[in-house]
Design a protein around this motif. Structure first.
Motif, PDB file in Angstrom:
ATOM      1  N   LEU A 296      -1.486   1.495  -1.747  1.00  0.00           N
ATOM      2  CA  LEU A 296      -0.272   1.044  -2.417  1.00  0.00           C
ATOM      3  C   LEU A 296      -0.444  -0.451  -2.683  1.00  0.00           C
ATOM      4  O   LEU A 296      -0.260  -1.290  -1.795  1.00  0.00           O
ATOM      5  CB  LEU A 296       0.945   1.320  -1.533  1.00  0.00           C
ATOM      6  N   SER A 297      -0.810  -0.770  -3.887  1.00  0.00           N
ATOM      7  CA  SER A 297      -1.271  -2.108  -4.234  1.00  0.00           C
ATOM      8  C   SER A 297      -0.286  -3.203  -3.832  1.00  0.00           C
ATOM      9  O   SER A 297       0.892  -3.161  -4.192  1.00  0.00           O
ATOM     10  CB  SER A 297      -1.519  -2.186  -5.751  1.00  0.00           C
ATOM     11  N   GLY A 298      -0.778  -4.160  -3.052  1.00  0.00           N
ATOM     12  CA  GLY A 298       0.009  -5.323  -2.678  1.00  0.00           C
ATOM     13  C   GLY A 298       0.997  -5.108  -1.558  1.00  0.00           C
ATOM     14  O   GLY A 298       1.639  -6.069  -1.103  1.00  0.00           O
ATOM     15  N   ALA A 299       1.157  -3.861  -1.103  1.00  0.00           N
ATOM     16  CA  ALA A 299       2.161  -3.581  -0.074  1.00  0.00           C
ATOM     17  C   ALA A 299       1.764  -4.186   1.265  1.00  0.00           C
ATOM     18  O   ALA A 299       0.606  -4.110   1.687  1.00  0.00           O
ATOM     19  CB  ALA A 299       2.343  -2.068   0.076  1.00  0.00           C
ATOM     20  N   GLY A 300       2.724  -4.827   1.929  1.00  0.00           N
ATOM     21  CA  GLY A 300       2.470  -5.354   3.259  1.00  0.00           C
ATOM     22  C   GLY A 300       2.326  -4.249   4.282  1.00  0.00           C
ATOM     23  O   GLY A 300       2.875  -3.160   4.111  1.00  0.00           O
ATOM     24  N   TYR A 301       1.585  -4.531   5.342  1.00  0.00           N
ATOM     25  CA  TYR A 301       1.400  -3.545   6.398  1.00  0.00           C
ATOM     26  C   TYR A 301       1.182  -4.263   7.724  1.00  0.00           C
ATOM     27  O   TYR A 301       1.080  -5.495   7.766  1.00  0.00           O
ATOM     28  CB  TYR A 301       0.236  -2.602   6.093  1.00  0.00           C
ATOM     29  N   ASN A 302       1.119  -3.461   8.799  1.00  0.00           N
ATOM     30  CA  ASN A 302       0.858  -3.986  10.138  1.00  0.00           C
ATOM     31  C   ASN A 302       1.911  -5.026  10.548  1.00  0.00           C
ATOM     32  O   ASN A 302       1.606  -6.110  11.038  1.00  0.00           O
ATOM     33  CB  ASN A 302      -0.548  -4.590  10.219  1.00  0.00           C
ATOM     34  N   ASN A 303       3.196  -4.674  10.338  1.00  0.00           N
ATOM     35  CA  ASN A 303       4.336  -5.522  10.703  1.00  0.00           C
ATOM     36  C   ASN A 303       4.419  -6.823   9.913  1.00  0.00           C
ATOM     37  O   ASN A 303       4.945  -7.818  10.397  1.00  0.00           O
ATOM     38  CB  ASN A 303       4.342  -5.825  12.215  1.00  0.00           C
ATOM     39  N   THR A 304       3.922  -6.803   8.688  1.00  0.00           N
ATOM     40  CA  THR A 304       4.091  -7.962   7.809  1.00  0.00           C
ATOM     41  C   THR A 304       5.513  -7.992   7.245  1.00  0.00           C
ATOM     42  O   THR A 304       6.167  -9.037   7.234  1.00  0.00           O
ATOM     43  CB  THR A 304       3.083  -7.911   6.650  1.00  0.00           C
ATOM     44  N   PHE A 305       5.995  -6.840   6.773  1.00  0.00           N
ATOM     45  CA  PHE A 305       7.340  -6.728   6.219  1.00  0.00           C
ATOM     46  C   PHE A 305       8.028  -5.468   6.756  1.00  0.00           C
ATOM     47  O   PHE A 305       8.323  -4.540   6.004  1.00  0.00           O
ATOM     48  CB  PHE A 305       7.295  -6.674   4.686  1.00  0.00           C
ATOM     49  N   PRO A 306       8.318  -5.406   8.059  1.00  0.00           N
ATOM     50  CA  PRO A 306       8.973  -4.199   8.602  1.00  0.00           C
ATOM     51  C   PRO A 306      10.483  -4.282   8.423  1.00  0.00           C
ATOM     52  O   PRO A 306      11.034  -5.295   7.983  1.00  0.00           O
ATOM     53  CB  PRO A 306       8.595  -4.248  10.082  1.00  0.00           C
ATOM     54  N   TYR A 307      11.173  -3.183   8.807  1.00  0.00           N
ATOM     55  CA  TYR A 307      12.619  -3.229   8.965  1.00  0.00           C
ATOM     56  C   TYR A 307      12.946  -4.116  10.168  1.00  0.00           C
ATOM     57  O   TYR A 307      12.055  -4.541  10.912  1.00  0.00           O
ATOM     58  CB  TYR A 307      13.179  -1.827   9.183  1.00  0.00           C
ATOM     59  N   SER A 308      14.233  -4.323  10.396  1.00  0.00           N
ATOM     60  CA  SER A 308      14.652  -5.241  11.460  1.00  0.00           C
ATOM     61  C   SER A 308      14.189  -4.804  12.842  1.00  0.00           C
ATOM     62  O   SER A 308      14.032  -5.633  13.744  1.00  0.00           O
ATOM     63  CB  SER A 308      16.176  -5.387  11.451  1.00  0.00           C
ATOM     64  N   VAL A 327       9.167   2.893  -0.323  1.00  0.00           N
ATOM     65  CA  VAL A 327       9.984   1.687  -0.164  1.00  0.00           C
ATOM     66  C   VAL A 327       9.183   0.720   0.710  1.00  0.00           C
ATOM     67  O   VAL A 327       8.789   1.066   1.825  1.00  0.00           O
ATOM     68  CB  VAL A 327      11.345   2.021   0.485  1.00  0.00           C
ATOM     69  N   TYR A 328       8.946  -0.478   0.225  1.00  0.00           N
ATOM     70  CA  TYR A 328       8.065  -1.435   0.897  1.00  0.00           C
ATOM     71  C   TYR A 328       8.363  -2.820   0.340  1.00  0.00           C
ATOM     72  O   TYR A 328       9.387  -3.035  -0.316  1.00  0.00           O
ATOM     73  CB  TYR A 328       6.606  -1.055   0.647  1.00  0.00           C
ATOM     74  N   THR A 329       7.490  -3.784   0.586  1.00  0.00           N
ATOM     75  CA  THR A 329       7.607  -5.076  -0.074  1.00  0.00           C
ATOM     76  C   THR A 329       6.237  -5.740  -0.149  1.00  0.00           C
ATOM     77  O   THR A 329       5.275  -5.275   0.477  1.00  0.00           O
ATOM     78  CB  THR A 329       8.626  -5.990   0.627  1.00  0.00           C
TER      79      THR A 329
END
Length: 445
Positions: A296-308, A327-329
């Motif tokens: 998923l191009s550009g999507a953050g992972y490994n707790n870069t952009f998690p929910y609260s 749904v990501y960022t």
């Protein structure tokens, strides 16, 4: 001022007796009628009094069967004991006859022997008492079976001369009609969430569980995935009832571990985020194989952009009436929630929206009818706070409360087939029914 009446809807939707509610108490700014149709809860047949009677009868029959098994085992055991003492009883009986006919023949030694033999027979007394109690139980069971037969005959007369297969076909037709009516009803705006329904308490604090979200689907399996990172073990239950009881399941061992809890089952396949990557994997349950995987191009992972709540929840996959979503960022989106509609076969991104809502401020989110709904917290007191409409690329702030019963939600997803929210709440698997408001404008004035 004319009164709003939604008469034409009566032909389209079933009657109120079947659980459908039709309201026509409002007009828009142009004076046109606004009609609201609220679909009934699923499994309407379960509310049929005859179905309840049949379930109660089945439970009684099961209880009777268990009682009969206990009686059978106990009777077999006691009968063996009686047979083993039969020869001893004959000896005692013979000596008693001799003693009664000639009392003088019973010397002290013979008297002691007879006394010893009788003592050996004393344990037989409770066995005989148990036989008396069992005989009373058998009479009660016989009466209960007679009552069951009468009730079954009454239900059969009430239901008519249908055999089981005919009844099953009628139920299937009714379920098809219900789904058809709900599809005619189409999509709507979320206006309410029911009280929580706790299905089961199992697993750790974090996890996910789900049924197939494809419409239509006859797949009744339930899947459970405990934990939020490095997991590979997926439990597949045959039915919701089996899941509730924790029985009749098989295990899938995924070839790659997962991250987060944002998994979804769509048309027989599990879509999940591969651990420590932004790769989406499509795993087919029946063939037990990976059909496709794509970054998923550009999507953050490994707790870069998690929910609260954290938990490697960077990428949340979900499905609704319009298909499959991610749904990501990303860094270019400054941590705001991004929605992408995906092609289920290839995992290609078809279209993307930037909602402008910071993902770290969201507790969880879910899609209904192309609209993303976002909660403002994963803890107690949470509410559905924000809605983004992909059909108009617009948003609004909402105030839809729901009861976060166990105070820590780590998964919340909508199932369009059942029109319920599935949640994993602090080790509890919980369902919420939803109310969708649909506006139908009449052609009248």
């Amino acid at each position: 001022m004319s009164m709003c009446v939604c008469v034409f809807l009566q032909a389209l939707y079933p009657s109120p007796e079947e659980g459908w509610q039709i309201y026509s108490s409002a007009q828009d700014a142009d004076g046109k009628c606004i009609c609201t149709v609220v679909a009934p809860a699923q499994n309407m047949c379960n509310r049929d009094p005859r179905s309840r009677q049949l379930r109660q009868l089945m439970e009684k029959v099961q209880n009777i069967s268990q009682s009969m098994e206990v009686l059978d085992l106990r009777t077999y055991r006691d009968l063996q004991y009686v047979r083993n003492t039969e020869s001893l009883m004959k000896v005692v009986d013979g000596k008693l006859k001799v003693a009664s006919e000639n009392p003088r023949s019973l010397n002290p030694k013979g008297f002691q022997e007879l006394k010893d033999k009788v003592t050996q027979l004393l344990p037989l007394l409770p066995v005989l008492e148990q036989y008396k109690a069992d005989a009373k139980m058998i009479l009660r069971l016989r009466e209960e079976v007679r009552n069951l037969s009468l009730v079954l005959m009454a239900i059969q007369e009430e239901m008519g001369a249908y055999d089981y297969e005919e009844l099953r076909q009628r139920v299937l037709l009714l379920e098809t009609r219900l789904h058809s009516c709900m599809q005619k009803l189409g999509c709507g705006k979320l206006t309410g969430v029911s009280n929580p329904i706790t299905v089961r308490a199992s697993g750790s604090r974090f996890g996910s569980w789900m049924t197939d979200t494809m419409i239509p689907s006859s797949d009744n399996r339930v899947w459970s995935m405990d934990g939020y990172f490095k997991g590979r073990r997926v439990l597949e239950y045959r039915t919701m009832n089996d899941f509730t009881k924790g029985q009749n399941f098989v295990q899938h061992l995924l070839p790659h571990p997962w991250a987060g809890t944002g998994h979804v089952v769509y048309n027989g396949s599990l879509y999940y985020n591969k651990y420590q990557s932004n790769i989406i994997i499509k795993y087919h349950f029946r063939s037990r194989s990976v059909l496709v995987q794509r970054s998923l191009s550009g999507a953050g992972y490994n707790n870069t952009f998690p929910y609260s709540w954290g938990g490697s929840s960077d990428i949340d996959l979900m499905a609704d009436e319009n298909g499959l979503w991610a749904v990501y960022t990303t860094i270019p989106n400054a941590g705001n929630i991004v929605i992408s509609r995906m092609e289920p076969q290839s995992l290609e991104v078809l279209q993307t929206w930037d909602t402008g809502f910071p993902k770290r401020s969201a507790g969880e989110s879910f899609m209904i009818c192309g609209t993303l709904y976002v909660t403002n917290s994963h803890l107690a007191g949470a509410k559905i706070y924000f809605a983004y409409y992909t059909n108009t690329s617009s948003y609004e702030y909402t105030d839809i409360p729901f009861h976060n019963q166990y105070s820590h939600i780590s998964m919340m997803d909508y199932n369009p087939r059942e029109r319920v929210l599935y949640t994993w709440n602090n080790g509890h698997q919980v369902l919420y029914n939803v109310t969708l408001f649909q506006v139908i404008k009449t052609s009248g004035d």
